[in-house]
Design a protein around this motif. Sequence first.
Motif, PDB file in Angstrom:
ATOM      1  N   ILE A 301     -23.547 -57.400  50.197  1.00  0.00           N
ATOM      2  CA  ILE A 301     -22.525 -56.649  50.899  1.00  0.00           C
ATOM      3  C   ILE A 301     -22.741 -56.809  52.401  1.00  0.00           C
ATOM      4  CG2 ILE A 301     -23.911 -54.529  50.833  1.00  0.00           C
ATOM      5  CD1 ILE A 301     -21.305 -52.938  50.521  1.00  0.00           C
ATOM      6  N   PHE A 302     -21.664 -56.787  53.163  1.00  0.00           N
ATOM      7  CA  PHE A 302     -21.783 -56.876  54.609  1.00  0.00           C
ATOM      8  C   PHE A 302     -22.618 -55.717  55.154  1.00  0.00           C
ATOM      9  CE2 PHE A 302     -17.738 -59.519  55.041  1.00  0.00           C
ATOM     10  CZ  PHE A 302     -18.419 -60.632  55.494  1.00  0.00           C
ATOM     11  N   GLY A 303     -23.265 -55.922  56.289  1.00  0.00           N
ATOM     12  CA  GLY A 303     -24.008 -54.843  56.922  1.00  0.00           C
ATOM     13  C   GLY A 303     -23.097 -53.839  57.600  1.00  0.00           C
ATOM     14  N   GLU A 304     -21.936 -54.294  58.054  1.00  0.00           N
ATOM     15  CA  GLU A 304     -21.026 -53.444  58.822  1.00  0.00           C
ATOM     16  C   GLU A 304     -20.613 -52.160  58.106  1.00  0.00           C
ATOM     17  OE1 GLU A 304     -18.420 -52.539  62.159  1.00  0.00           O
ATOM     18  OE2 GLU A 304     -20.297 -53.611  61.846  1.00  0.00           O
ATOM     19  N   PRO A 305     -20.299 -52.167  56.793  1.00  0.00           N
ATOM     20  CA  PRO A 305     -19.883 -50.923  56.131  1.00  0.00           C
ATOM     21  C   PRO A 305     -20.911 -49.802  56.188  1.00  0.00           C
ATOM     22  CG  PRO A 305     -19.284 -52.806  54.785  1.00  0.00           C
ATOM     23  CD  PRO A 305     -20.156 -53.327  55.899  1.00  0.00           C
ATOM     24  N   VAL A 306     -22.189 -50.127  56.436  1.00  0.00           N
ATOM     25  CA  VAL A 306     -23.211 -49.096  56.497  1.00  0.00           C
ATOM     26  C   VAL A 306     -22.938 -48.111  57.631  1.00  0.00           C
ATOM     27  CG1 VAL A 306     -25.650 -48.650  56.959  1.00  0.00           C
ATOM     28  CG2 VAL A 306     -25.000 -50.497  55.441  1.00  0.00           C
ATOM     29  N   ARG A 307     -22.489 -48.613  58.755  1.00  0.00           N
ATOM     30  CA  ARG A 307     -22.325 -47.732  59.910  1.00  0.00           C
ATOM     31  C   ARG A 307     -20.909 -47.175  60.042  1.00  0.00           C
ATOM     32  NH1 ARG A 307     -22.108 -50.821  65.668  1.00  0.00           N
ATOM     33  NH2 ARG A 307     -20.415 -52.269  65.282  1.00  0.00           N
ATOM     34  N   LEU A 308     -20.041 -47.529  59.088  1.00  0.00           N
ATOM     35  CA  LEU A 308     -18.672 -47.012  59.118  1.00  0.00           C
ATOM     36  C   LEU A 308     -18.553 -45.871  58.120  1.00  0.00           C
ATOM     37  CD1 LEU A 308     -16.693 -50.392  59.175  1.00  0.00           C
ATOM     38  CD2 LEU A 308     -17.246 -48.921  61.124  1.00  0.00           C
ATOM     39  N   PRO A 309     -18.317 -44.648  58.587  1.00  0.00           N
ATOM     40  CA  PRO A 309     -18.257 -43.494  57.676  1.00  0.00           C
ATOM     41  C   PRO A 309     -17.259 -43.673  56.545  1.00  0.00           C
ATOM     42  CG  PRO A 309     -18.251 -42.779  59.976  1.00  0.00           C
ATOM     43  CD  PRO A 309     -18.088 -44.274  59.989  1.00  0.00           C
ATOM     44  N   ASP A 310     -16.167 -44.370  56.828  1.00  0.00           N
ATOM     45  CA  ASP A 310     -15.137 -44.559  55.808  1.00  0.00           C
ATOM     46  C   ASP A 310     -15.164 -45.956  55.197  1.00  0.00           C
ATOM     47  OD1 ASP A 310     -14.161 -41.964  56.265  1.00  0.00           O
ATOM     48  OD2 ASP A 310     -13.011 -42.665  57.997  1.00  0.00           O
ATOM     49  N   GLY A 311     -16.294 -46.665  55.337  1.00  0.00           N
ATOM     50  CA  GLY A 311     -16.391 -47.993  54.771  1.00  0.00           C
ATOM     51  C   GLY A 311     -15.575 -49.010  55.548  1.00  0.00           C
ATOM     52  N   ALA A 312     -15.422 -50.190  54.965  1.00  0.00           N
ATOM     53  CA  ALA A 312     -14.650 -51.270  55.584  1.00  0.00           C
ATOM     54  C   ALA A 312     -13.348 -51.430  54.812  1.00  0.00           C
ATOM     55  CB  ALA A 312     -15.449 -52.569  55.568  1.00  0.00           C
ATOM     56  N   PRO A 313     -12.287 -50.725  55.214  1.00  0.00           N
ATOM     57  CA  PRO A 313     -11.049 -50.696  54.418  1.00  0.00           C
ATOM     58  C   PRO A 313     -10.359 -52.038  54.276  1.00  0.00           C
ATOM     59  CG  PRO A 313     -10.707 -49.693  56.585  1.00  0.00           C
ATOM     60  CD  PRO A 313     -12.182 -49.910  56.444  1.00  0.00           C
ATOM     61  N   THR A 314     -10.499 -52.917  55.265  1.00  0.00           N
ATOM     62  CA  THR A 314      -9.822 -54.212  55.189  1.00  0.00           C
ATOM     63  C   THR A 314     -10.298 -55.022  53.994  1.00  0.00           C
ATOM     64  OG1 THR A 314      -9.585 -54.257  57.589  1.00  0.00           O
ATOM     65  CG2 THR A 314      -9.344 -56.352  56.435  1.00  0.00           C
ATOM     66  N   ILE A 315     -11.603 -54.989  53.725  1.00  0.00           N
ATOM     67  CA  ILE A 315     -12.161 -55.798  52.644  1.00  0.00           C
ATOM     68  C   ILE A 315     -12.489 -54.984  51.395  1.00  0.00           C
ATOM     69  CG2 ILE A 315     -13.059 -57.548  54.213  1.00  0.00           C
ATOM     70  CD1 ILE A 315     -15.815 -56.246  53.934  1.00  0.00           C
ATOM     71  N   GLY A 316     -12.378 -53.659  51.487  1.00  0.00           N
ATOM     72  CA  GLY A 316     -12.578 -52.823  50.303  1.00  0.00           C
ATOM     73  C   GLY A 316     -14.024 -52.519  49.972  1.00  0.00           C
ATOM     74  N   GLN A 317     -14.922 -52.630  50.931  1.00  0.00           N
ATOM     75  CA  GLN A 317     -16.330 -52.337  50.666  1.00  0.00           C
ATOM     76  C   GLN A 317     -16.713 -50.977  51.247  1.00  0.00           C
ATOM     77  OE1 GLN A 317     -18.793 -55.608  52.054  1.00  0.00           O
ATOM     78  NE2 GLN A 317     -18.481 -56.752  50.162  1.00  0.00           N
ATOM     79  N   ASP A 318     -17.070 -50.047  50.367  1.00  0.00           N
ATOM     80  CA  ASP A 318     -17.603 -48.753  50.753  1.00  0.00           C
ATOM     81  C   ASP A 318     -19.053 -48.707  50.289  1.00  0.00           C
ATOM     82  OD1 ASP A 318     -18.411 -45.867  50.189  1.00  0.00           O
ATOM     83  OD2 ASP A 318     -16.533 -45.550  51.277  1.00  0.00           O
ATOM     84  N   TYR A 319     -19.971 -48.628  51.242  1.00  0.00           N
ATOM     85  CA  TYR A 319     -21.391 -48.797  50.940  1.00  0.00           C
ATOM     86  C   TYR A 319     -21.883 -47.811  49.886  1.00  0.00           C
ATOM     87  CZ  TYR A 319     -25.723 -51.076  52.325  1.00  0.00           C
ATOM     88  OH  TYR A 319     -26.846 -51.858  52.353  1.00  0.00           O
ATOM     89  N   GLN A 320     -21.575 -46.532  50.085  1.00  0.00           N
ATOM     90  CA  GLN A 320     -22.086 -45.533  49.155  1.00  0.00           C
ATOM     91  C   GLN A 320     -21.454 -45.658  47.780  1.00  0.00           C
ATOM     92  OE1 GLN A 320     -21.825 -41.531  50.728  1.00  0.00           O
ATOM     93  NE2 GLN A 320     -23.939 -41.623  51.437  1.00  0.00           N
ATOM     94  N   ARG A 321     -20.166 -45.888  47.725  1.00  0.00           N
ATOM     95  CA  ARG A 321     -19.500 -45.998  46.421  1.00  0.00           C
ATOM     96  C   ARG A 321     -20.075 -47.148  45.607  1.00  0.00           C
ATOM     97  NH1 ARG A 321     -12.963 -45.221  46.788  1.00  0.00           N
ATOM     98  NH2 ARG A 321     -12.871 -44.311  48.868  1.00  0.00           N
ATOM     99  N   ILE A 322     -20.262 -48.280  46.257  1.00  0.00           N
ATOM    100  CA  ILE A 322     -20.817 -49.443  45.557  1.00  0.00           C
ATOM    101  C   ILE A 322     -22.261 -49.173  45.143  1.00  0.00           C
ATOM    102  CG2 ILE A 322     -21.540 -51.846  45.872  1.00  0.00           C
ATOM    103  CD1 ILE A 322     -19.061 -52.210  47.662  1.00  0.00           C
TER     104      ILE A 322
END
Length: 471
Positions: A301-322
């Motif tokens: 998974i990309f590192g970027e979703p870690v620091r985004l509270p709402d995940g990375a919506p463009t690519i559909g990666q939410d760190y905690q959900r995954i």
Amino acid sequence: MNKPLKLSTLLFAGWFALSIGVTDVSAEEEAEETDADAEEETEDDAEEDSDEAEDEAAEEERLFDVISEEDRLLFLPRLIPDRFTYDSGIEIEYPQDGVRGVYSTAYSAGGDRFETLVDLLDRTELNSMVIDIKDDHGNITIDTDSEDERIQNNSQAIISDVDGMMETLEDSEIYPIARVVVFKDRVLGESEPQLSYTEPDGSMWENYGDVFVSAFSEEVWEYNVEVAREAAKAGFKEIQFDYIRFPENLASNEDRLNFDYGKYGDMDVESSEKRFQAVTDFVEYAREELREYGVKVSVDIFGEPVRLPDGAPTIGQDYQRIAEHVDIISAMPYPSHWGVGHIEGIPIPDLEPYNVMDWFSQLENDVLGELDNPPVSRPWLQDFTASYLGSGNYMNYGVAEVEAQIQALYDNDIYEFLLWNAGNSYTEGVDYTLGRDIEIAGADEKAEREDEEVDEEDSDEDSDDEDEDEE
């Protein structure tokens, strides 16, 4: 490729257990009824008892006849507990001191470089290998026994002797991880455009030159999980799913592109939430489908979703959900992945390998720390020189730079990692444990902290006892 399958043994065991169960129940019921009859029986109802005995005999016969051999085979798998799993015949344990691995393309694993990689792991503290079983183009790289027509059509057997490869890994006690690239798939997309994204004129749409298939498609899910099953049958102990995401440019093009939302089309939510849900659902589905094979499931998974509270919506990666649906999560936070000025306080990330990994590790620990059952963190580290970043924005990576990243992980209680080098040529002379002669780096320090906590608790208890005595 034929591997020993112990399912027949399990089925027999299940049938035998089921038969004993039925026999025991019948015998117990018969004994209870016999005791009751002995107490109540009289000459007047002897004839009635005889009729009841005949009925009982008929009922017992029916119990044994109700489950045909064919029916047993249909419902026995539901009776077999999870501990009965597929046996590939390859015995390789998860490394007790944590995974420290390298990446290998199928061409390396199926060619002369494989010996070089095995030798590297034999000579160093490295102990694991991630191998492409479905690569970045969508090629399935081994021959399989799958009856799936798609898999048959898309297999190239780049690794021509998968049995021999697995035996070599077993002999060297190298933990094998099968990399399965999921939604980035030119092979499947071009052969079946309806599973991908197409332009209004029907031509294939590309994202920065890459073809993606739709993460909304359950057909695509099933296809990739079937590839994973074949890897498990070959002897891999872990399945690592990569590219579990939507293409970056889909959000800005979705209104004009042709693709199917599948079951997500009826959801009354924003498109971004549909993407989050689809990616998370795939991971949950894959883990459940692979449970019977006893393999661990990990994701890149990309590192970027870690620091985004709402995940990375463009690519559909939410760190905690995954993270809630995997055993291991492998972020890709290495220095060259961050743009210049992207990290506050670290103006040129590639020049500061320790600081980048230290910063990221703290963020990830905070995010995973909020979960009740967090997965193991196993980040990808940079073992290559990113000259493509341009003069002044990169430096040559060698022993010091690789060790700096490892040190940052250890300093944040993260003890597993994978090394990425696209050409599979890794730096010689690296101390991968940084001289720590213990099973798991940091274990001594953790034990000391726990001992101190116990001493404090004992001290508090003694103090309480003294207070009670005084009273």
